[in-house]
Scaffold this motif. Structure first.
Motif, PDB file in Angstrom:
ATOM      1  N   THR A   2       0.768  -1.293  -0.049  1.00  0.00           N
ATOM      2  CA  THR A   2      -0.179   0.068  -0.057  1.00  0.00           C
ATOM      3  C   THR A   2       0.813   1.418   0.057  1.00  0.00           C
ATOM      4  OG1 THR A   2       0.073   0.165   2.649  1.00  0.00           O
ATOM      5  CG2 THR A   2      -1.581  -1.317   1.309  1.00  0.00           C
ATOM      6  N   PRO A   3       0.380   2.377  -0.384  1.00  0.00           N
ATOM      7  CA  PRO A   3       1.100   3.700  -0.259  1.00  0.00           C
ATOM      8  C   PRO A   3       1.526   3.901   0.961  1.00  0.00           C
ATOM      9  CG  PRO A   3      -0.871   4.023  -1.866  1.00  0.00           C
ATOM     10  CD  PRO A   3      -1.017   2.592  -1.198  1.00  0.00           C
ATOM     11  N   GLU A   4       0.905   3.689   2.160  1.00  0.00           N
ATOM     12  CA  GLU A   4       1.112   3.810   3.453  1.00  0.00           C
ATOM     13  C   GLU A   4       2.542   3.144   3.704  1.00  0.00           C
ATOM     14  OE1 GLU A   4      -1.883   3.183   2.728  1.00  0.00           O
ATOM     15  OE2 GLU A   4      -3.065   4.470   3.557  1.00  0.00           O
ATOM     16  N   GLN A   5       2.481   1.751   3.177  1.00  0.00           N
ATOM     17  CA  GLN A   5       3.720   0.871   3.665  1.00  0.00           C
ATOM     18  C   GLN A   5       4.774   1.323   2.655  1.00  0.00           C
ATOM     19  OE1 GLN A   5       1.409  -2.661   2.418  1.00  0.00           O
ATOM     20  NE2 GLN A   5       1.673  -3.326   4.366  1.00  0.00           N
ATOM     21  N   GLN A   6       4.521   1.843   1.458  1.00  0.00           N
ATOM     22  CA  GLN A   6       5.647   2.419   0.574  1.00  0.00           C
ATOM     23  C   GLN A   6       6.176   3.654   1.341  1.00  0.00           C
ATOM     24  OE1 GLN A   6       4.287   2.870  -3.677  1.00  0.00           O
ATOM     25  NE2 GLN A   6       2.825   1.696  -3.111  1.00  0.00           N
ATOM     26  N   SER A   7       5.371   4.607   1.769  1.00  0.00           N
ATOM     27  CA  SER A   7       6.074   5.667   2.281  1.00  0.00           C
ATOM     28  C   SER A   7       6.877   5.331   3.602  1.00  0.00           C
ATOM     29  CB  SER A   7       4.958   6.826   2.750  1.00  0.00           C
ATOM     30  OG  SER A   7       4.574   7.519   1.650  1.00  0.00           O
ATOM     31  N   GLN A   8       6.372   4.128   4.291  1.00  0.00           N
ATOM     32  CA  GLN A   8       7.226   3.830   5.418  1.00  0.00           C
ATOM     33  C   GLN A   8       8.817   3.437   5.041  1.00  0.00           C
ATOM     34  OE1 GLN A   8       5.307   0.660   7.474  1.00  0.00           O
ATOM     35  NE2 GLN A   8       3.436   2.010   8.342  1.00  0.00           N
ATOM     36  N   LYS A   9       8.911   2.602   3.992  1.00  0.00           N
ATOM     37  CA  LYS A   9       9.886   2.213   3.552  1.00  0.00           C
ATOM     38  C   LYS A   9      10.800   3.310   2.920  1.00  0.00           C
ATOM     39  CE  LYS A   9      12.274  -1.170   1.919  1.00  0.00           C
ATOM     40  NZ  LYS A   9      12.817  -2.229   2.791  1.00  0.00           N
ATOM     41  N   THR A  10      10.270   4.202   1.977  1.00  0.00           N
ATOM     42  CA  THR A  10      10.931   5.507   1.587  1.00  0.00           C
ATOM     43  C   THR A  10      11.507   6.149   2.596  1.00  0.00           C
ATOM     44  OG1 THR A  10       8.974   6.672   1.005  1.00  0.00           O
ATOM     45  CG2 THR A  10       9.868   5.273  -0.669  1.00  0.00           C
ATOM     46  N   ARG A  11      10.678   6.433   3.754  1.00  0.00           N
ATOM     47  CA  ARG A  11      11.032   7.382   4.828  1.00  0.00           C
ATOM     48  C   ARG A  11      12.259   6.673   5.539  1.00  0.00           C
ATOM     49  NH1 ARG A  11       8.346  11.291   8.552  1.00  0.00           N
ATOM     50  NH2 ARG A  11       9.732  11.380  10.183  1.00  0.00           N
ATOM     51  N   ALA A  12      12.158   5.294   5.707  1.00  0.00           N
ATOM     52  CA  ALA A  12      13.349   4.727   6.427  1.00  0.00           C
ATOM     53  C   ALA A  12      14.763   4.779   5.399  1.00  0.00           C
ATOM     54  CB  ALA A  12      13.046   3.203   6.526  1.00  0.00           C
ATOM     55  N   LEU A  13      14.414   4.738   4.187  1.00  0.00           N
ATOM     56  CA  LEU A  13      15.671   4.996   3.406  1.00  0.00           C
ATOM     57  C   LEU A  13      16.338   6.392   3.405  1.00  0.00           C
ATOM     58  CD1 LEU A  13      14.454   3.247   0.129  1.00  0.00           C
ATOM     59  CD2 LEU A  13      16.473   2.583   1.630  1.00  0.00           C
ATOM     60  N   CYS A  14      15.267   7.351   3.500  1.00  0.00           N
ATOM     61  CA  CYS A  14      15.731   8.700   3.583  1.00  0.00           C
ATOM     62  C   CYS A  14      16.330   9.117   4.919  1.00  0.00           C
ATOM     63  CB  CYS A  14      14.420   9.674   3.544  1.00  0.00           C
ATOM     64  SG  CYS A  14      13.683   9.632   1.805  1.00  0.00           S
ATOM     65  N   GLU A  15      16.046   8.323   5.834  1.00  0.00           N
ATOM     66  CA  GLU A  15      16.701   8.439   7.227  1.00  0.00           C
ATOM     67  C   GLU A  15      18.022   8.031   7.399  1.00  0.00           C
ATOM     68  OE1 GLU A  15      13.814   7.057   9.703  1.00  0.00           O
ATOM     69  OE2 GLU A  15      12.778   8.588  10.038  1.00  0.00           O
ATOM     70  N   LEU A  16      18.536   7.228   6.258  1.00  0.00           N
ATOM     71  CA  LEU A  16      19.861   6.738   6.213  1.00  0.00           C
ATOM     72  C   LEU A  16      21.161   7.864   5.975  1.00  0.00           C
ATOM     73  CD1 LEU A  16      19.395   3.176   4.375  1.00  0.00           C
ATOM     74  CD2 LEU A  16      19.539   3.818   6.889  1.00  0.00           C
ATOM     75  N   ALA A  17      20.527   8.924   5.484  1.00  0.00           N
ATOM     76  CA  ALA A  17      21.941   9.628   5.037  1.00  0.00           C
ATOM     77  C   ALA A  17      21.054  11.106   4.660  1.00  0.00           C
ATOM     78  CB  ALA A  17      22.566   9.304   4.034  1.00  0.00           C
ATOM     79  N   PRO A  18      21.692  12.274   4.984  1.00  0.00           N
ATOM     80  CA  PRO A  18      21.140  13.681   4.751  1.00  0.00           C
ATOM     81  C   PRO A  18      20.921  13.842   3.261  1.00  0.00           C
ATOM     82  CG  PRO A  18      23.345  13.799   5.435  1.00  0.00           C
ATOM     83  CD  PRO A  18      23.122  12.534   5.588  1.00  0.00           C
ATOM     84  N   LEU A 110       6.882  -1.930  -5.304  1.00  0.00           N
ATOM     85  CA  LEU A 110       7.839  -1.124  -5.402  1.00  0.00           C
ATOM     86  C   LEU A 110       7.780   0.283  -4.761  1.00  0.00           C
ATOM     87  CD1 LEU A 110      10.741  -0.790  -6.875  1.00  0.00           C
ATOM     88  CD2 LEU A 110       9.425   0.314  -8.927  1.00  0.00           C
ATOM     89  N   PRO A 111       8.344   0.503  -3.697  1.00  0.00           N
ATOM     90  CA  PRO A 111       7.919   1.748  -2.788  1.00  0.00           C
ATOM     91  C   PRO A 111       8.343   2.749  -3.649  1.00  0.00           C
ATOM     92  CG  PRO A 111       9.276   0.100  -1.676  1.00  0.00           C
ATOM     93  CD  PRO A 111       9.460  -0.424  -3.114  1.00  0.00           C
ATOM     94  N   LEU A 112       7.324   3.737  -3.737  1.00  0.00           N
ATOM     95  CA  LEU A 112       7.375   5.080  -4.661  1.00  0.00           C
ATOM     96  C   LEU A 112       7.517   6.209  -3.837  1.00  0.00           C
ATOM     97  CD1 LEU A 112       7.028   6.584  -7.544  1.00  0.00           C
ATOM     98  CD2 LEU A 112       4.630   6.505  -6.990  1.00  0.00           C
ATOM     99  N   LEU A 113       8.409   7.144  -4.149  1.00  0.00           N
ATOM    100  CA  LEU A 113       8.425   8.532  -3.467  1.00  0.00           C
ATOM    101  C   LEU A 113       8.105   9.343  -4.608  1.00  0.00           C
ATOM    102  CD1 LEU A 113       9.876  10.378  -1.125  1.00  0.00           C
ATOM    103  CD2 LEU A 113      11.950  10.312  -2.662  1.00  0.00           C
ATOM    104  N   PRO A 114       6.874   9.590  -4.410  1.00  0.00           N
ATOM    105  CA  PRO A 114       5.981  10.805  -5.473  1.00  0.00           C
ATOM    106  C   PRO A 114       6.533  12.132  -5.316  1.00  0.00           C
ATOM    107  CG  PRO A 114       4.424   9.998  -4.096  1.00  0.00           C
ATOM    108  CD  PRO A 114       5.658   9.260  -3.302  1.00  0.00           C
ATOM    109  N   GLY A 115       6.638  12.748  -6.173  1.00  0.00           N
ATOM    110  CA  GLY A 115       6.779  14.255  -6.207  1.00  0.00           C
ATOM    111  C   GLY A 115       5.428  15.051  -6.121  1.00  0.00           C
ATOM    112  N   ALA A 116       5.450  16.332  -5.233  1.00  0.00           N
ATOM    113  CA  ALA A 116       4.556  17.141  -4.917  1.00  0.00           C
ATOM    114  C   ALA A 116       5.123  18.516  -4.669  1.00  0.00           C
ATOM    115  CB  ALA A 116       3.336  16.732  -3.980  1.00  0.00           C
ATOM    116  N   VAL A 117       4.210  19.460  -5.145  1.00  0.00           N
ATOM    117  CA  VAL A 117       5.019  20.899  -4.751  1.00  0.00           C
ATOM    118  C   VAL A 117       3.807  21.857  -3.993  1.00  0.00           C
ATOM    119  CG1 VAL A 117       4.789  21.904  -7.160  1.00  0.00           C
ATOM    120  CG2 VAL A 117       6.480  22.669  -5.417  1.00  0.00           C
ATOM    121  N   THR A 118       2.630  21.618  -4.864  1.00  0.00           N
ATOM    122  CA  THR A 118       1.752  22.612  -4.113  1.00  0.00           C
ATOM    123  C   THR A 118       0.866  21.964  -3.096  1.00  0.00           C
ATOM    124  OG1 THR A 118      -0.157  21.774  -5.423  1.00  0.00           O
ATOM    125  CG2 THR A 118       1.237  23.599  -6.545  1.00  0.00           C
ATOM    126  N   ALA A 119       0.121  22.566  -2.340  1.00  0.00           N
ATOM    127  CA  ALA A 119      -0.784  22.018  -1.270  1.00  0.00           C
ATOM    128  C   ALA A 119      -1.726  21.025  -1.936  1.00  0.00           C
ATOM    129  CB  ALA A 119      -1.542  23.075  -0.526  1.00  0.00           C
TER     130      ALA A 119
END
Ligand code: 3PG
Length: 212
Positions: A2-18, A110-119
């Motif tokens: 699910t997208p929830e699970q995908q974001s958990q995964k991508t967040r964990a990856l993003c936490e590995l380095a700045p 496949l965990p997706l990190l999707p792009g967004a810019v506006t509210a």
């Protein structure tokens, strides 16, 4: 997945380095040396953009490097997502988000990190279930100031700003409560990749690593 699970995964990856180095590699023979230098410099999460004919092969080669987490960038279509996953990508990054792409990533796991810019884009991604997004194009869309403004009404979403991020302006982003890491191509410029100057790239990775 699910997208929830995908974001958990991508967040964990993003936490590995700045910093996630954004890589545009035209020659697959450069893949192993480049990934090894980046991992040695302390940046284990790598985004290989699907912008060169060699990109899928580069993902395959880089995926063999111990300690690395290799994802595909510039993933625009369900077919891109499938080819990236088959090549060995462990996550996907997209400049935006479409329903077809989101559904495909869900289907193939496949965990997706999707792009967004506006509210509204952020809210749409939240409705889909995502809580970890790419803020793209970061500098052109107002930079750290814009992203800081989104943290007010939308504090439950975290970002990886990308696009125009440099060693100089990265600290402004990383200081924000809604930023986990930044992405950028400055770590591995074309000239250094072409020359195989892994020492220069490793040194830039080390500098980036100390950003947090
Ligand atoms: C991209 O997909 O090109 C990234 O946003 C990288 O942007 P940059 O080259 O400005 O770092």
């Amino acid at each position: 997945m699910t997208p929830e699970q995908q974001s958990q995964k991508t967040r964990a990856l993003c936490e590995l380095a700045p910093v996630i180095p954004v890589l545009v590699v035209g020659d697959a023979t450069r893949a192993e040396g480049l990934a090894t230098a980046l991992v040695a410099g302390g940046l284990p999460v790598l985004e290989v953009t699907l912008r060169t004919p060699a990109a899928l092969q580069v993902i395959g080669e880089m995926s063999k490097v111990p300690g690395g987490h290799v994802g595909a960038g510039t993933v625009l279509t369900p077919d891109d997502a499938k080819r990236a996953k088959d090549a060995g990508a462990s996550f996907a990054v997209s400049p935006g988000a479409t329903e077809r792409l989101v559904r495909a990533c869900e289907d193939i796991g496949l965990p997706l990190l999707p792009g967004a810019v506006t509210a509204s884009e952020v809210m749409r991604a939240m409705e889909m279930g995502f809580s970890m997004l790419k803020f793209f194009p970061a500098e052109a869309a107002g930079g750290a100031k814009s992203l800081k403004s989104l943290a007010g009404p939308l504090p439950q979403v975290s970002f990886c700003p990308t696009g125009g991020v440099t060693l100089q302006n990265a600290p402004d982003y990383l200081a924000l409560p809604n930023v986990i890491c930044v992405g950028g191509s400055w770590i591995a410029p074309d000239a250094d990749v072409a020359a195989g100057d892994w020492a220069a790239i490793e040194s830039r990775a080390r500098d980036a690593r100390t950003l947090r």
